[in-house]
Design a protein around this motif. Structure first.
Motif, mmCIF file in Angstrom:
data_model
loop_
_atom_site.group_PDB
_atom_site.id
_atom_site.type_symbol
_atom_site.label_atom_id
_atom_site.label_comp_id
_atom_site.label_asym_id
_atom_site.label_seq_id
_atom_site.Cartn_x
_atom_site.Cartn_y
_atom_site.Cartn_z
ATOM 1 N N TRP A 236 0.872 -1.173 0.000
ATOM 2 C CA TRP A 236 0.000 0.000 0.000
ATOM 3 C C TRP A 236 0.912 1.227 0.000
ATOM 4 O O TRP A 236 1.870 1.308 0.786
ATOM 5 C CB TRP A 236 -0.885 0.014 1.244
ATOM 6 N N ASN A 251 -3.450 0.892 -13.604
ATOM 7 C CA ASN A 251 -4.189 -0.249 -13.064
ATOM 8 C C ASN A 251 -3.430 -0.757 -11.837
ATOM 9 O O ASN A 251 -2.561 -1.613 -11.933
ATOM 10 C CB ASN A 251 -4.308 -1.345 -14.125
ATOM 11 N N GLN A 253 -4.281 -2.575 -9.328
ATOM 12 C CA GLN A 253 -4.452 -3.991 -9.001
ATOM 13 C C GLN A 253 -3.536 -4.866 -9.838
ATOM 14 O O GLN A 253 -2.950 -5.837 -9.338
ATOM 15 C CB GLN A 253 -5.914 -4.403 -9.206
ATOM 16 N N THR A 258 -1.842 -0.784 -3.788
ATOM 17 C CA THR A 258 -3.020 0.039 -3.515
ATOM 18 C C THR A 258 -2.540 1.453 -3.210
ATOM 19 O O THR A 258 -1.550 1.628 -2.500
ATOM 20 C CB THR A 258 -3.806 -0.515 -2.312
ATOM 21 N N SER A 278 -8.889 -5.551 4.448
ATOM 22 C CA SER A 278 -8.334 -6.266 3.289
ATOM 23 C C SER A 278 -7.503 -7.464 3.752
ATOM 24 O O SER A 278 -7.488 -8.509 3.095
ATOM 25 C CB SER A 278 -7.481 -5.319 2.441
ATOM 26 N N HIS A 282 -8.144 -11.336 2.861
ATOM 27 C CA HIS A 282 -7.057 -12.102 2.252
ATOM 28 C C HIS A 282 -6.850 -13.435 2.979
ATOM 29 O O HIS A 282 -6.652 -14.476 2.346
ATOM 30 C CB HIS A 282 -5.772 -11.279 2.290
#
Length: 539
Positions: A236, A251, A253, A258, A278, A282
């Motif tokens: 992140w 993009n 992902q 993130t 998240s 996961h």
């Protein structure tokens, strides 16, 4: 350095006559009892507790600790306190403790009188308290504040005293809990700052261009992995703009990261809460895992709003222990940054050979690609395992202590700095370039930031626009067209077909990629046609 009396967070050391059992020790015993099969007897629990904490308890105490009275310890963090008291002024209390911890971790002694002065300053600036009479901040208030946060007076003797001698005892409950989990089910998460375009001669990291604000080329990276390195969570990244022009259309992902933002580019409780959700998703509901965090205030606040499911346990390192016991701080994060800076140096050499200024060409877009590639492909599982071993939390020992991978970057750095020799700024030593001492020194938040964090959740403030965005984040990359990319891939296929070492599997992979991106191009054209048709009908 003159000795000074300061406050620091630690496990209370009680007198023998009234030696309580901390929540962390109770939690460790509950983990042992629930994770051991077959279920251990009370006598076995007594023996285990004595072996772990050098203390004898009776069977009645075991029965009480394992009862439903302490069931809350199975899903929430354990305190090192024996008991806690609620604060009448939670906003002030939380942020005053955050301020104390920030300065304690940097080695600055915080005394009781300083806490009182800071409390008065904060109180006057908090809107929620503006119409209320100011408390006296008496000795009683200070005592209760210290009790709530396990603050004790310590004598500091220079830098060595920043790590209390009691930390090894404070870590025993956590190590006991870790012993109940497999290596692959123990996770560690932490944040780190990154000066993503700092140059060997300082570059944009000092005062910026004349007449403009200081450079903001720093982001926060959130790193998390399990003890074997087999499950590295996507990074992140936290910056200062919602969608910098350099990152528009990316993009995230697909890259494996993130993006989040706020004007200080730091971890806030709202972002941490989102990260926790998240992580829970996961892991799923089947695996039983342990997540280890430092006691940063954003982590603590987020966990209150996002408690873990029953199969996930969260433990916090005691204050002042992360430099010794947190695996990510034993070399994993440093190794990740060194791989990033190796790529950054190679890129600068290439750019300088083309007589282009790296400062003007460097983009945050490149940073995203380089740091995620380094995390996926360059940081070795062996490095991660060695750092978890070095931290001693996993209980895994070896005859030869493993060390993180050390990159040999001297020759590359010499090559780069020789091309910068004409700069008026002094070239910094390699170690200073690789490990900037101020990289993790985020500015202390002002009171408006603190209130915003509590009331707004922490992700973003304002509209995220900046009048000089390209200076801060760099220019967007020059993207090739879809047709050019596919044509280049076909050239790659032709080239590969004439190489002696090429295998049939290599050819299949290249052909597969050509097929995938050709379909994406067709789908994009069809979507554009549909949109144009719909717009024409609207007219």
């Amino acid at each position: 350095m003159q000795n000074s009396v300061a406050l620091s967070a630690r496990m209370p050391t009680a007198r023998r006559a009234r030696k309580g059992i901390s929540d962390a020790q109770k939690q460790a015993l509950r983990v042992y009892a629930s994770e051991t099969h077959p279920t251990p007897s009370q006598r076995a629990c007594v023996e285990w507790f004595q072996s772990q904490f050098s203390r004898l308890i009776d069977r009645a105490t075991v029965s009480r600790i394992l009862s439903s009275k302490y069931q809350h310890l199975d899903t929430g963090p354990a305190s090192l306190n024996m008991r806690t008291s609620a604060s009448h002024w939670p906003i002030l209390d939380d942020k005053l403790f955050e301020w104390q911890q920030r300065h304690q971790d940097s080695g600055f002694p915080i005394t009781g009188p300083l806490l009182r002065l800071k409390a008065i300053e904060y109180w006057r600036k908090i809107p929620d308290y503006s119409k209320l009479p100011m408390p006296l901040f008496s000795d009683g208030w200070l005592t209760r504040f210290k009790q709530r946060h396990s603050l004790r007076y310590h004598i500091f003797h220079g830098e060595a005293a920043s790590v209390p001698s009691s930390i090894h005892d404070e870590m025993k409950p956590i190590q006991a809990v870790c012993d109940q989990y497999e290596q692959e089910n123990i996770y560690n998460m932490d944040e780190t700052g990154l000066y993503w375009r700092r140059m060997p001669n300082g570059g944009l990291s000092t005062d910026g261009y004349a007449g403009q604000k200081k450079d903001k080329a720093r982001i926060t990276i959130v790193v998390a992995t399990n003890a074997t390195g087999s499950d590295r969570l996507p990074l992140w990244l936290i910056g200062t703009a919602k969608t910098p022009r350099a990152l528009r259309g990316v993009n995230f992902q697909a890259i494996g990261c993130t993006w989040r933002w706020n004007k200080k580019a730091w971890m806030r409780s709202g972002i941490m809460k989102e990260w926790l959700h998240s992580f829970y998703k996961h892991i799923g509901k089947q695996r039983r895992v342990l997540l280890l965090l430092d006691n940063f205030s954003a982590h603590l606040c987020a966990l209150e709003d996002a408690p873990p499911p029953p199969n996930i346990r969260v433990l916090f390192f005691p204050a002042n222990t992360t430099s010794i016991y947190q695996p990510l701080d034993q070399g994993i994060i440093q190794n990740l940054k060194h791989h990033y800076r190796r790529k950054w140096m190679l890129w600068m050499v290439n750019i300088l050979d083309r007589n282009i200024d790296p400062q003007k060409k460097m983009s945050l877009n490149y940073t995203l690609h380089w740091i995620t590639q380094a995390w996926r492909n360059k940081v070795l599982n062996e490095t991660i395992q060695n750092c978890f071993d070095k931290s001693t939390i996993t209980g895994r020992t070896s005859q030869i202590e493993g060390q993180p991978e050390v990159l040999q970057l001297d020759d590359l750095y010499q090559s780069l700095t020789s091309k910068l020799s004409g700069s008026a700024q002094e070239i910094m030593p390699l170690d200073n370039f690789l490990n900037p001492s101020d990289e993790n020194n985020a500015d202390e938040p002002d009171i408006s930031d603190i209130i915003l964090d509590i009331t707004a959740g922490g992700d973003g403030d304002g509209d995220g626009d900046d009048e000089d965005e390209e200076y801060i984040f760099g220019p967007p990359p020059d993207l090739p067209s879809s047709a050019a990319v596919i044509h280049s891939m076909k050239d790659t296929l032709l080239w590969a077909q004439h190489q002696e070492g090429t295998t049939e599997e290599n050819i299949r992979q290249i052909e597969g990629l050509i097929g995938i991106f050709t379909r994406l191009q067709v789908d994009r054209r069809e979507q554009k046609t549909l949109e144009e048709t719909w717009l024409s009908k609207r007219k």
